[in-house]
Design a protein around this motif. Structure first.
Motif, PDB file in Angstrom:
ATOM      1  N   TYR A  30       0.814  -1.218   0.000  1.00  0.00           N
ATOM      2  CA  TYR A  30       0.000   0.000   0.000  1.00  0.00           C
ATOM      3  C   TYR A  30       0.848   1.269   0.000  1.00  0.00           C
ATOM      4  O   TYR A  30       0.338   2.365   0.250  1.00  0.00           O
ATOM      5  N   MET A  31       2.165   1.144  -0.267  1.00  0.00           N
ATOM      6  CA  MET A  31       3.063   2.298  -0.233  1.00  0.00           C
ATOM      7  C   MET A  31       3.317   2.893  -1.616  1.00  0.00           C
ATOM      8  O   MET A  31       4.083   3.840  -1.750  1.00  0.00           O
ATOM      9  N   ASN A  32       2.697   2.295  -2.623  1.00  0.00           N
ATOM     10  CA  ASN A  32       2.931   2.760  -4.004  1.00  0.00           C
ATOM     11  C   ASN A  32       4.408   2.738  -4.379  1.00  0.00           C
ATOM     12  O   ASN A  32       4.912   3.627  -5.082  1.00  0.00           O
ATOM     13  N   ILE A  33       5.124   1.761  -3.821  1.00  0.00           N
ATOM     14  CA  ILE A  33       6.547   1.588  -4.122  1.00  0.00           C
ATOM     15  C   ILE A  33       6.737   0.160  -4.597  1.00  0.00           C
ATOM     16  O   ILE A  33       6.230  -0.775  -3.970  1.00  0.00           O
ATOM     17  N   SER A  34       7.460  -0.011  -5.665  1.00  0.00           N
ATOM     18  CA  SER A  34       7.716  -1.367  -6.169  1.00  0.00           C
ATOM     19  C   SER A  34       8.894  -1.980  -5.412  1.00  0.00           C
ATOM     20  O   SER A  34       9.896  -1.310  -5.147  1.00  0.00           O
ATOM     21  N   PHE A  35       8.747  -3.236  -5.058  1.00  0.00           N
ATOM     22  CA  PHE A  35       9.803  -3.967  -4.366  1.00  0.00           C
ATOM     23  C   PHE A  35      10.209  -5.167  -5.212  1.00  0.00           C
ATOM     24  O   PHE A  35       9.364  -5.763  -5.905  1.00  0.00           O
ATOM     25  N   PRO A  36      11.465  -5.528  -5.174  1.00  0.00           N
ATOM     26  CA  PRO A  36      11.909  -6.714  -5.925  1.00  0.00           C
ATOM     27  C   PRO A  36      11.271  -7.989  -5.358  1.00  0.00           C
ATOM     28  O   PRO A  36      10.839  -8.041  -4.207  1.00  0.00           O
ATOM     29  N   ILE A  37      11.238  -9.022  -6.198  1.00  0.00           N
ATOM     30  CA  ILE A  37      10.602 -10.284  -5.804  1.00  0.00           C
ATOM     31  C   ILE A  37      11.281 -10.900  -4.588  1.00  0.00           C
ATOM     32  O   ILE A  37      10.649 -11.560  -3.756  1.00  0.00           O
TER      33      ILE A  37
END
Length: 352
Positions: A30-37
């Motif tokens: 819900y942070m609108n930040i993409s994280f790596p797998i």
């Protein structure tokens, strides 16, 4: 509507806890930040680790340490468990090279990376302790509720037993009037019959009046046993030897009424013979903190009774009554010696 059981409440609490933990682990969505797998793999890995922490605390650490009063060892075990979680987390990070991947993905400096690692470790410690705390709360609540349920069941059984006993009683005045009439009809020339009727009247007075309360005195209980033995003399032959030993100086402590009779009654029922020589031994011993009764009787080669039948009313029923009246304060053991042809019952009761 059926009330929630201890098991239902426990399952419901765990479901809420695990769902809440899953929400916490999913917060980065819900942070609108993409994280790596690799980050999400680590999140799911830690989710599984914390569930293991919960059940390890719930099933092993709390029952074996906290509930046994070993609070110091419990605290040490929780500290070691928390350190183990941190070690496993760092090892997994190294295995999937998560720190380097996150540094590259977010272009984090070395200083910021150290700060982030500190925050990550702190959050892992907090969540671990929260899982341990939740496990402890649920476990203690379940134990308290189970103990309350057991106490309620015991009280219910006790009331039911007392009501059954009261329903089975005949009118005592009618009973004693009949006995007095038979006593008068016996006449003075039949002294043994008169004595037997008198003894029976004395015994029934004890049963109907002195056992109304939950407790009686040891001296009255022993006197009742002596009256019973006196009556039993009327139905045994010279081939039966009965030995009764009691304390010389009785300390008049309170005991449950009719406590000794089941063992003695069963010895007479199954331990004597009209054909073979037989015997019954009854010994009552009293010390400062312990009351013991031992009943031994002969057994015979042609006796084909099951263990439940040989115990008369059955050890199950006898133990159940002792569990209700003396929970955790008695030892009841039985021995069948086929070489000596003897059956024995020993009851040890804490009276302090």
């Amino acid at each position: 509507m059926k009330p929630f059981s201890v098991k239902d409440i426990s399952i419901f609490s765990k479901a809420i806890l695990f769902f809440g933990l899953l929400i916490v682990q999913s917060m980065p969505l819900y942070m609108n930040i993409s994280f790596p797998i690799e980050f999400w793999i680590k999140q799911m890995f830690m989710y599984v680790i914390w569930i293991i922490v919960f059940y390890l605390t719930y099933k092993i650490i709390i029952p074996t340490l906290l509930f046994q009063g070993r609070n110091g060892f419990f605290f040490i075990a929780i500290c070691l468990l928390t350190l183990s979680v941190l070690y496993i987390s760092d090892t997994f990070n190294s295995l999937i090279n998560l720190d380097a991947i996150l540094n590259q993905h977010f272009k984090i400096s070395k200083k910021d990376n150290m700060h982030g690692a500190l925050i990550s470790n702190l959050s892992e410690i907090i969540i671990t302790l929260l899982m341990v705390g939740a496990s402890t709360v649920i476990s203690v609540a379940k134990k308290l509720q189970a103990e309350t349920q057991v106490r309620q069941n015991l009280e219910k059984e006790k009331v039911t037993s007392e009501l059954s006993f009261l329903k089975s009683q005949i009118n005592p005045h009618f009973f004693f009037n009949i006995l007095n009439s038979i006593y008068a009809l016996a006449g003075t020339e039949n002294q043994p019959a008169r004595e037997a009727i008198y003894t029976l009247s004395h015994m029934m007075r004890y049963v109907l009046y002195d056992t109304k309360n939950n407790l009686t005195t040891l001296s009255k209980e022993i006197a009742f046993v002596e009256d019973y033995l006196k009556l039993m003399e009327l139905r045994i032959t010279d081939k039966v030897q009965v030995i009764f030993e009691k304390p010389t100086n009785i300390k008049d402590v309170e005991v449950a009424p009719m406590l000794f009779l089941p063992f003695i009654e069963n010895a007479y029922k199954h331990g004597i013979s009209g054909i073979y020589p037989s015997y019954i031994y009854i010994g009552i011993e009293q010390s400062e903190k312990l009351l013991q009764i031992e009943v031994r009787n002969s057994i015979f080669e042609n006796q084909t009774l099951s263990k439940e039948e040989s115990n008369g009313i059955g050890l199950i029923n006898t133990r159940r009554r002792l569990d209700l009246i003396y929970p955790g304060k008695y030892e009841l053991s039985t021995t069948e010696d086929t070489l000596q042809m003897e059956y024995s019952v020993i009851l040890k009761l804490q009276i302090s």
